[in-house]
Design an enzyme around this catalytic site. Sequence first.
Site, short mmCIF file in Angstrom:
data_model
loop_
_atom_site.label_atom_id
_atom_site.label_comp_id
_atom_site.label_asym_id
_atom_site.label_seq_id
_atom_site.Cartn_x
_atom_site.Cartn_y
_atom_site.Cartn_z
N GLU A 127 0.83 -1.19 0.00
CA GLU A 127 0.00 0.00 0.00
C GLU A 127 0.88 1.25 0.00
O GLU A 127 1.71 1.44 0.88
CB GLU A 127 -0.86 -0.03 1.27
CG GLU A 127 -1.64 1.23 1.52
CD GLU A 127 -2.32 1.17 2.89
OE1 GLU A 127 -2.18 0.18 3.62
OE2 GLU A 127 -3.01 2.14 3.23
N ASP A 134 -1.03 -1.16 5.77
CA ASP A 134 -0.90 -0.57 7.09
C ASP A 134 -1.82 -1.25 8.10
O ASP A 134 -2.86 -1.80 7.73
CB ASP A 134 -1.29 0.92 7.05
CG ASP A 134 -0.20 1.75 6.39
OD1 ASP A 134 0.94 1.24 6.30
OD2 ASP A 134 -0.48 2.87 5.96
N ASP A 194 -3.77 0.12 10.04
CA ASP A 194 -4.87 1.02 10.45
C ASP A 194 -6.14 0.72 9.65
O ASP A 194 -6.20 -0.24 8.89
CB ASP A 194 -4.44 2.48 10.27
CG ASP A 194 -4.06 2.77 8.83
OD1 ASP A 194 -4.30 1.90 7.95
OD2 ASP A 194 -3.53 3.86 8.56
N ASP A 234 -7.64 2.32 7.17
CA ASP A 234 -7.51 2.39 5.72
C ASP A 234 -6.82 1.15 5.17
O ASP A 234 -7.21 0.60 4.15
CB ASP A 234 -6.69 3.62 5.32
CG ASP A 234 -7.57 4.86 5.21
OD1 ASP A 234 -8.81 4.71 5.36
OD2 ASP A 234 -7.01 5.95 4.98
#
Length: 647
Positions: free
Chosen positions: A438, A511, A513, A515
């Site tokens: 990403e 990641d 997180d 997103d």
Amino acid sequence: MSEPTPQSDRGSYGAGDITILEGLEAVRKRPGMYVGSTGAAGLHHLIWEVVDNSVDEAMAGHCTRIEVALLADGGCRVSDNGRGIPPENHPHRQHRNKSTIEVVLTVLHAGGKFGGSGYKVSGGLHGVGVSVVNALSGRLVAEVYRDGNHHRMEFAKGGKPQGKVEVVGKAPRGRTGTTITFWPDATVFDDVEFRAQTVLERLQMMAFLNKGLEIRFKDERPGHEQEMAYRYGGGIVDFVRHLNASKEALFKKVASFEQSEEDQEVEVALQWNTGFNEGLHSFANGIATAEGGMHEEGFKKALTNVVNRYARAKGLLKEKDDNLSGEDIREGLTAIITVRLRDPQFEGQTKAKLGNVSTRSLVERATNDKLGTWLEEHPSEARQVVQKALQASRARSAARQARDLIRRKSALEGAGMPGKLRDCQTRNAREAELFIVEGDSAGGSAVQARDPAFQAILPIRGKILNVERARIDRMLKNAEVQALIAAIGAGVGEEFDVSKIRYHKVCLLTDADVDGSHIRTLLLTFFYRQMTDLVAQGHVYVCQPPLYSTLVGKEREYIKDDAAKARFLAEHPNHKADFTRFKGLGEMDFDELGETTMDRTKRTLLQVSGEQAAIADEVFSILMGEDVELRKHFITTNAADVRFLDI
Ligand code: 0RA
């Protein structure tokens, strides 16, 4: 206390016992042969094995309720209200002096009922018998309620009998059944902690497949307490409604039919939704056949035939028109096909493909006759099915044009590889790995951290299209999706050919997180929908970058997630140093990324399996489908949990 069940040779140890212990020892030497692995999948297989025995009892018409409990001390208890394993001596000559309870729990493949009634499962890893559970347990207690008595027999580590079957009391009035309580052996399995969600998904599936059977679940582990009960009077019709619940059904009715022959039977339920994906799920003797097989083939062939026949007869297809293709007819179809047969042949990479040829003709005949009749009797629904297939056919020719465009474009770009791909040197797909990373900056670190001999990097920017909602023609125009398809090199959709993949490991590196988790889900949805065999054959992995790091003396330690952090703190009560929280992959420098996440000798990868594809499909649909409320609910209750993809 009542009289113990009579036993000859009490306490003596014969030649037969030694053979039995050798059998159980063989299971302990090679657990993978019997339960698949010593990882989470193998651990949970122990529960499936015991539950399958109770389900067999239900299928034979003797059991209406099964209860599964995860005990506070780490054990698992499975109870049913069947006939109970007979405590009397086993009828077979070689086991003459033993209670059937003891035989079922100590002799490999002896779980079956001696009468030869019912359909016995024989393929793959399934139906290996409860003796395997006993062999792989640290302790097991079998209790049987039968003939007014409560019988009990206990086994120590590895299935060693601790005495004989004893009557320990009276059975409650009218109570019959079997209760198996076992504690998985911590010296066999990597981890002996059961995961409630995995168990619940499986139990729900079993409840759908066994109409009217009540399956209860109770988690008694501190901090995990919950209870659940499943019972579906409509069986697989309810399963189809459930799968379509997060989608918009094309019409209210669920079509269903069944047909049986001397030694096999088939049951089918189907309903279309307004979406574009095919959700065909098949089972043989209650086992998911993710790789399809003869039952699916027979169904697909007859479905195509029946719908075309109907469309021609009603003038919805004109003489000059081509026939509707199978794919077009199956667009938006949710269907469950379940067959039961005496001697199922499980084939394929993951032994999840049904090979019995006679089943194909049974399913084909049943579908031709009964679905044909259903369409005749439901003209308004039938018309909607044909209209939808006609639309799909038009969209498909648009998609074909879009695909040709990609092909021409990649031909112009030299070797056909996307510009952003940093390929590896090896041309041997078996040892090659593709990391889909990403963001461009993390992509840069990954390029520095990789082993260029075997590891290729493809950075993906932003969010790729939501595949569930997009038609394939739109999706194929997306640059990120085009790069993915070109890099993997095996086509897409119905043309996808897993034998052509350029990397045997496709690893998602996003990641930690929200997103990142969204992008990961989008990618997984894309693979699941458009490169199904890539997932089904175990080529897709999720990387596990650490969330924290901290100094222990001079050494930096990396910590995967909050749970691991809690464990670390418990193990290091005097730890004073701060924890660095990595907000994204970009915050890690390349040697950190290499060491923690990419280095083949140090990393952990989660393999995404297709085994529970039917349930995963639902999870994907809830997450990705149009129903915003359901989606919100899912995200808030399962935030940051990717482990549902694990097993
Ligand atoms: C052997 C023979 C019979 C039943 C069973 C085993 C049996 C095994 C399990 C395991 C879990 N629940 C079970 N319920 C039954 C046949 C009994 C008869 O003929 O009465």
